[in-house]
Design an enzyme around this catalytic site. Sequence first.
Site, PDB file in Angstrom:
ATOM      1  N   GLU A 186     -34.745  57.051  31.592  1.00 29.05           N
ATOM      2  CA  GLU A 186     -34.013  56.546  32.709  1.00 29.05           C
ATOM      3  C   GLU A 186     -33.978  57.461  33.622  1.00 29.05           C
ATOM      4  O   GLU A 186     -33.209  58.497  33.628  1.00 29.05           O
ATOM      5  CB  GLU A 186     -32.349  56.481  31.936  1.00 29.05           C
ATOM      6  CG  GLU A 186     -32.516  55.591  30.621  1.00 29.05           C
ATOM      7  CD  GLU A 186     -31.184  55.810  29.877  1.00 29.05           C
ATOM      8  OE1 GLU A 186     -30.135  55.671  30.399  1.00 29.05           O
ATOM      9  OE2 GLU A 186     -31.350  56.210  28.747  1.00 29.05           O
ATOM     10  N   HIS A 198     -32.515  50.707  31.835  1.00 32.78           N
ATOM     11  CA  HIS A 198     -32.360  51.108  30.524  1.00 32.78           C
ATOM     12  C   HIS A 198     -33.371  50.332  29.694  1.00 32.78           C
ATOM     13  O   HIS A 198     -32.962  50.038  28.536  1.00 32.78           O
ATOM     14  CB  HIS A 198     -31.033  50.821  30.017  1.00 32.78           C
ATOM     15  CG  HIS A 198     -30.583  51.775  28.847  1.00 32.78           C
ATOM     16  ND1 HIS A 198     -31.205  52.001  27.637  1.00 32.78           N
ATOM     17  CD2 HIS A 198     -29.604  52.736  28.920  1.00 32.78           C
ATOM     18  CE1 HIS A 198     -30.657  52.955  27.125  1.00 32.78           C
ATOM     19  NE2 HIS A 198     -29.690  53.477  27.652  1.00 32.78           N
TER      20      HIS A 198
END
Length: 338
Positions: free
Chosen positions: A304, A174
């Site tokens: 992501e 992330h």
Amino acid sequence: MGLTTEAFGTVRGAAVTAYTIENKHGVRMTVLDYGATWYKLEVPTAAGHQNLLLSSPDISGYADPGSYHSKTIGRVAGRIGQGHYKQNGQVVNLPANEGTTTLHGGPNGFSTRMWQADASADTVKLTLHVTSADDGFPGDVDVTVTYTLGEDDFVTIDYAATSSAPTLFNPTNHAYWNLNAGDDTIQNHLLTLNSAQHYEVQANKVPTGELLANLHSGFDFSRVTNLGDALAEMQWTEEKGFDDIFAIPAHATDEPVATLTQGAITVQEFSDRNALVVFTANKFGTELNFGEKTSRPYIGIAMEAQTAPSAIDDPKFGDITLSPDQPRHEQIRYHFSY
């Protein structure tokens, strides 16, 4: 060049260590054992080393279980609606941490854990044993996340897992990117995505399973697109930006799924999975501390790579099951030009 280590505070009584690897070009990668966190990626410039990630200056920015920036996300990245899914015909109930939704592995996901680190001149290998009692998912899993900085200016994040019982495994990282040397937002960045469709989502951001065309909308990054222009087109949305799942088609291994550029700096992201969540920090406030970058809307972009979250409910969107007889292995790679 090589490996250096530094104490980085404590979390819940456990000492955190920062591991920094530098290659022959002067590119530096720093990883924390808490959260298996990609703390910094620094490239050499005429003005000195520049960090391309949003990084908090001390461990307090990572200690909160609800903070995800730069951490390893799992067992399952993204949202599991209503905190349950079906496996072998049986409903599996999970702990929720976003209303009724299980987000990023739930309240005790990978990002909240201390990992065991083994570092060398070019690699930081982090291992973790998670029981079903720890995070609420079925099966006890052994997970390895390996960060490697190559002399070719590639960073590879390798995820591997085994399980004692059928479970789910769909990890990601992330990291938030900001390629500006100064305290500017990503609105001056250029983005290209290998995507022609994105997933329709409900109000809670859980996908419906329907795919929508990107063309003729703010979602179209098939050509080099200024992020500021794209964000301006998204002001009609509740998010006023992106928190969306882009479908990635089958592609060659050397074809990036995302290319982000600002000035002389470019980050290319490579993944063989079929989805990319793009989040543009739309409602970030000043309560976050990123050191040299002032936290505010659009201060960073997360990209992501993962298997489409809809795979939880429909196998036509991919397979994220992890079985005792079939270990799983996933990889995300990044290349840096500067």
